[in-house]
Design a protein around this motif. Structure first.
Motif, short mmCIF file in Angstrom:
data_model
loop_
_atom_site.label_atom_id
_atom_site.label_comp_id
_atom_site.label_asym_id
_atom_site.label_seq_id
_atom_site.Cartn_x
_atom_site.Cartn_y
_atom_site.Cartn_z
N LEU A 162 0.85 -0.99 0.00
CA LEU A 162 -0.19 -0.01 -0.07
C LEU A 162 0.87 1.21 -0.10
O LEU A 162 1.52 1.65 0.90
CB LEU A 162 -0.80 -0.06 1.20
N VAL A 163 0.97 1.75 -1.26
CA VAL A 163 2.04 2.92 -1.31
C VAL A 163 2.18 3.96 -0.61
O VAL A 163 3.04 4.36 0.34
CB VAL A 163 2.27 3.01 -2.87
N HIS A 164 0.89 4.62 -0.03
CA HIS A 164 0.64 5.58 0.75
C HIS A 164 1.07 5.35 1.95
O HIS A 164 1.80 6.35 2.78
CB HIS A 164 -0.68 6.30 0.51
N GLN A 165 0.47 4.29 2.58
CA GLN A 165 0.78 3.91 4.07
C GLN A 165 2.46 3.80 4.03
O GLN A 165 3.11 3.96 5.02
CB GLN A 165 0.06 2.48 4.39
N ALA A 209 4.00 6.86 4.20
CA ALA A 209 4.03 7.55 5.45
C ALA A 209 4.79 6.95 6.29
O ALA A 209 5.66 7.82 7.18
CB ALA A 209 2.70 7.64 5.62
N ASP A 210 4.96 5.76 6.39
CA ASP A 210 5.66 5.16 7.26
C ASP A 210 7.20 5.42 7.21
O ASP A 210 7.88 5.77 8.20
CB ASP A 210 5.50 3.52 7.16
N LEU A 253 5.85 8.02 9.90
CA LEU A 253 5.33 7.40 11.01
C LEU A 253 6.24 6.29 11.58
O LEU A 253 6.59 6.43 12.89
CB LEU A 253 3.93 6.80 10.56
N LEU A 301 9.49 7.71 13.42
CA LEU A 301 9.39 8.17 14.60
C LEU A 301 9.43 7.23 15.68
O LEU A 301 9.93 7.16 16.86
CB LEU A 301 8.08 9.16 14.68
N ALA A 333 14.21 10.04 -0.63
CA ALA A 333 13.23 10.81 -1.25
C ALA A 333 12.84 12.16 -0.26
O ALA A 333 12.58 13.03 -0.60
CB ALA A 333 11.97 10.18 -1.75
N TRP A 334 12.81 11.85 0.93
CA TRP A 334 12.50 12.77 2.04
C TRP A 334 13.44 12.67 3.04
O TRP A 334 13.49 11.63 3.86
CB TRP A 334 11.03 12.49 2.60
#
Lengths: 528, 448
Positions: free
Chosen positions: A48-51, A54-55, A59, A62, A319-320
């Motif tokens: 699930l690319v968006h999750q 975000a991970d 998310l 952290l 990427a980030w």
């Protein structure tokens, strides 16, 4: 003088080593583990690319930071700190000679697809066009094309790097190049357009092919990846285990072959490291069912991901990238980042795989991959010494599998990989005490200094030290890298050895555990 | 002989026993161990000093970790749903409409002195296959009690050279700022006060587009209808007094009875930017001249020029953005509603000052912004703005009365779309502007 000293050294060794508590069992070194036990079918893991994004960006970053993880050594290595054969990894070039012909053949069993092709499924995901097709022999392949403006860029990398990873020891599908004309492709009437209920039609196929570059004669050049036998169960997690798989007992972030993968990825500029570029396949073998773990989809290696995403920083920053990009924010543009001088190669068929700016230690995958966060010097060393076993003829043979139309591009790539290989060796082999290939010869422990063997450095002495760091013995390294210590006593002996390459260059000690001056039971590349 | 035979037999038996014992000792090849036991530890390494030192802090951080994990659960759940929906609707099926996009996009912004505005926009892009865009946007909060807008924009409608812009917007602004007319240097005090404005605006623009992106010229004309009514502030967000308690609001043209105007405007736009958002070189110049016929009490003229130049300092990554803008409202003071005066202050017109801090018949603004790379889609910015309002054009040149502000910013953008923007500026106090909106939230349109 040396002969005179030997008995004294042996006495000192005896006095310091006899008290050693057995760390390793007195047993043969394990070169194959049992992870093929019959297993009931497992669920397919979704990517699930968006999750996932975000991970890896926020998310999980952290929560991982709050775990205050200390150092954990790789947990799937054998007594010699090597990776035994498993469903994840098969020792190939790491333990034997792989000829250029064998490497170029790779995992191939049946060869490229035989024309004509019948489209059975339309590829979803990814940036570039493609489809799944059945060939004349009934085998199924994923067919993918190059970006319109960069003929050969991804198709060449797909095949070249597929062979590299096979040679390195990973399980990969059988990938090939294929050239076909529009008339060689038909559509299975049952094929649907994506997830819709509508039939996939010839104009839709033409629309896909319109996004693909053509060769001068109007044909298409594509990469083909044969569908793996068995049931695909999704990518393997970057951390933890698949709880329903009893064979999966080592947390993935502590698997040496995934931690060391960073060095291979840096070498080959495989920045597109993420969970969906791995694949678990539920296979049957002699009546047993189990998961085998594959690496797939190498089209964006060798600088291809940078070209596709238009990211000059690819290979240098995530990427980030909280660290570098925060630094950049406060530098107000005065910090010239290492990648800013990066130039694309002269060939559209090659990505901007750099040589002079390449620094293996600074290399970063585009998408943070947890096993890389856990790696240590032993993981890097393990991978680097495998990289160093690739010589120029082997590299040239592997690059040739990409069938780059311009021989100068192939020569450039071969040369770039040689330069990067050398940098990897210097960075990771010369970061530890690089003694390897331990043997007992006439009661003496002998080893090879890989720094000297691979022409990364020369000279130095091996020091045997006690637990307080006091030097008990010194042995000079020969010109061929070989070095032997004084005769060993009987019983269980744990030797602390370190390399002093020059007066100011002293490496961290490693341990070698020996039994009865006859058997090397195990090593610890990094002391706990 | 017999003894020898017996001896040989015994030896053979012993040899066989020895072989059997040896074979037993060697045994079959040992079964491979499970993957986590390949190391063959007799005594595994114990706890290291590092691990021991971390144990305490690890326990202490368990609670915050748990809180974060629980907090993230709904976020991850939402992202899972989004991923699945996109995966289901995605794919390279090659359908013809794959270049058209439909999007529902959130809008969030914050402006010092007003607070937070939230909204949502439904946008259809590439309607006719030539970059046409239609949108419906609505929101509330911050500057707005509510707003709703419909729009249609096309530089090349249906592939022709026709430049079309059509907008209709209704908004209730409960706490607009008024600090007098002029540059604030007069003897009369100019305290900050608030008033309410309800406004309906309809814009129809048509023209011709020439050239291609990178060397574009647009010439056109527009009719802009505006109907506003005013009153005391009706929002408790600001502690500032309502306008009628600080000023003689009845003396402000238009305040008492509202203002309805129709402006007929001529427009010229020259755009040589290499990209619309991540611009590294080029020029964007917009000139307009308009007239408001005296149909309903008010009649005046309106001219303006806004020029922004982009200078590539280093490899398209460090860019200097220079801007100059002037605006003038022509006519008798009594014929000009006070909200139609030129204004300065706010994120687009003199950062460092509250929105509409200054208003008068003439305004001039200069700005220099240096942009530098942080991330592939994030640029940092350092800027300084200076501007002045005046009653007469000659008075604009009194440099000692110009106001200046400076600050830092962040721009999140793709090549052609600004996704988010943040400015922190200091001038008349510290001002913060933040906006997440995949439209250009600073369009010239919004200025008036």
């Amino acid at each position: 003088m040396r002969n005179t000293c030997a008995p004294l050294l042996a006495l000192a060794l005896l006095s310091s080593a006899c008290a050693s508590t057995p760390r390793f069992k007195d047993q043969p070194v394990v070169w194959r583990v049992d992870d093929t036990r019959d297993t009931p079918p497992v669920e397919t893991r979704e990517f699930l690319v968006h999750q996932y994004a975000a991970d890896i960006i926020v998310l999980r970053r952290l929560t991982r930071a709050l775990e205050l993880r200390g150092h954990t050594a790789a947990q799937d290595t054998n007594a010699l700190d090597e990776v035994p054969d498993s469903t994840w990894f098969t020792n190939r070039i790491s333990v034997r000679t792989v000829t250029p012909e064998e490497a170029a053949r790779g995992p191939d069993v049946s060869g490229p697809p035989q024309l004509p092709l019948v489209v059975t499924h339309v590829k979803s995901g990814g940036t570039n066009p493609g489809f799944v097709a059945k060939d004349a022999t009934g085998r199924k392949f994923v067919i993918k094309f190059d970006p319109m403006e960069s003929l050969e860029l991804q198709t060449a990398a797909s095949v070249i790097i597929n062979r590299f990873f096979w040679t390195l020891g990973y399980s990969v599908p059988s990938d090939h190049l294929v050239v076909f004309a529009r008339s060689d492709v038909t559509i299975d009437p049952k094929t649907k357009a994506g997830d819709s209920k509508h039939a996939f039609t010839a104009p839709m196929l033409d629309a896909i092919l319109a996004k693909a570059p053509r060769l001068a004669d109007g044909t298409f050049r594509a990469s083909s990846s044969e569908l793996l036998k068995g049931a695909p169960k999704g990518g393997f997690a970057a951390e933890g285990v698949r709880s329903e798989d009893p064979n999966d007992r080592v947390p993935h972030e502590h698997r040496r072959e995934l931690r060391g993968l960073r060095v291979f990825a840096a070498w080959l500029d495989h920045t597109d490291m993420k969970e969906d570029n791995g694949l678990d396949v539920y296979t049957e073998d002699a009546g047993r069912h189990y998961l085998r773990h594959f690496l797939i989809d190498f089209g964006e290696t060798l600088g291809g991901h940078s070209a596709e995403k238009d990211r000059a920083e690819d290979g240098y920053e995530y990427a980030w990238d909280w660290e570098n990009q925060t630094k950049a924010a406060f530098a107000f543009g005065l910090w010239k980042r290492p990648w800013e001088d990066r130039r694309p190669s002269l060939w559209a068929s090659l990505g901007s795989i750099s040589t002079s700016e390449f620094d293996p230690a600074l290399w970063r995958e585009a998408y943070p991959y947890w096993p890389f966060f856990e790696r240590d010097a032993a993981d890097d060393y393990w991978a680097a010494k495998i990289v160093m076993r690739f010589d120029r003829p082997l590299l040239a043979a592997l690059v040739a599998t990409g069938q780059l139309s311009d021989p100068r591009a192939a020569a450039f790539l071969t040369n770039a990989l040689m330069i990067r290989r050398q940098k990897i060796g210097s960075t990771y082999i010369e970061a530890v005490t690089p003694l390897d290939d331990f043997r007992i010869e006439q009661g003496r422990l002998c080893a090879v200094d890989l720094g000297t063997r691979f022409d990364l450095a020369h000279g130095g002495v091996v020091e045997r030290i006690d637990e307080r760091g006091k030097v008990l013995e010194r042995a000079a390294i020969g010109q061929d890298g070989r070095v032997c210590l004084a005769p060993l006593p009987t019983g269980y002996v744990a030797l602390r050895l370190r390399l002093r390459r020059s007066p100011g260059d002293v490496r961290r000690p490693m341990q070698v555990h020996v039994k009865d001056a006859s058997r090397v039971l195990g090593i610890m590349r990094i002391e706990p | 002989m017999r003894v020898l035979k017996i001896g040989a037999t015994v030896l053979a038996i012993l040899a066989a026993m020895t072989d059997a014992r040896a074979a037993r000792a060697a045994g079959p090849e040992p079964a491979p161990p499970p993957p986590d036991q390949a190391r063959g530890w007799e005594t595994p390494p114990g706890t290291t000093p590092e691990e021991a030192a971390l144990a305490g802090p690890q326990v202490a951080l368990m609670a915050p970790r748990l809180v974060l994990t629980v907090t993230f659960l709904p976020i991850e759940g939402g992202l899972r749903v989004v991923s699945r929906r996109i995966a289901k609707g995605g794919g390279d099926a090659g359908e013809e409409d794959d270049v058209r996009t439909v999007a529902i996009l959130p809008h969030l912004s914050y402006l010092t002195g007003f607070g937070t505005t939230v909204g949502i926009a439904a946008r259809l892009q590439n309607l006719g296959g030539h970059g046409e865009e239609a949108a419906v946007t609505a929101g509330f909060g911050g500057r707005f009690a509510q707003f709703v807008e419909t729009s249609f924009l096309a530089d090349r409608a249906a592939g022709s050279q026709t430049w079309v812009e059509s907008r209709a917007r209704y908004e209730i602004r409960p706490q607009e700022i008024f600090r007098g007319i002029g540059d604030g240097t007069g003897t009369a005090p100019s305290p900050e006060s608030r008033f309410r404005e309800r406004r309906l605006t309809v814009l129809e623009r048509a023209g011709v587009t020439m050239g291609e992106p990178g060397r574009l010229t647009k010439i056109g004309g527009a009719a802009i209808f505006q109907s506003s009514s005013f009153g005391p502030k009706d929002d408790d967000f600001s502690a500032d007094p309502s306008i009628e308690t600080a000023y003689d609001a009845r003396a402000l043209r238009g305040f008492a009875g509202g203002a309805r105007t129709v402006e007929f405007q001529g427009n010229l736009v020259v755009d040589t930017r290499d990209a619309l958002a991540a611009t590294s070189r080029g020029l964007h110049a917009a000139a307009y001249a308009g007239v408001v016929p005296a149909l309903d009490h008010y009649g005046f003229g309106h001219v303006g020029l806004d020029v922004t130049g982009y200078v590539d300092l280093y490899k398209k990554t460090r860019v200097l953005v220079l801007r100059g803008a002037v605006e003038g409202v022509l006519g008798e003071d009594g014929d000009i509603p006070f909200t139609q005066l030129a204004r300065l202050g706010g994120p687009e017109q003199l950062r460092g000052y509250r929105l509409d801090r200054y208003r008068d018949r003439e305004s001039a603004l200069v700005s220099a912004e240096y942009r530098y790379p942080i991330h592939h889609v994030v640029a940092g910015a350092l800027f300084v703005d200076a501007g002045h309002v005046a009653h007469d054009p000659e008075a604009l040149t009194a440099l000692s009365r110009w106001r200046a502000g400076a600050g830092v910013g962040l721009r999140i953008r793709t090549t052609d779309t600004t996704i988010a923007s943040l400015d922190l500026a200091y001038g008349d106090g510290v001002q913060l502007f933040f906006s997440i909106f995949p439209f250009d939230s600073r369009a010239q349109w919004n200025k008036r």
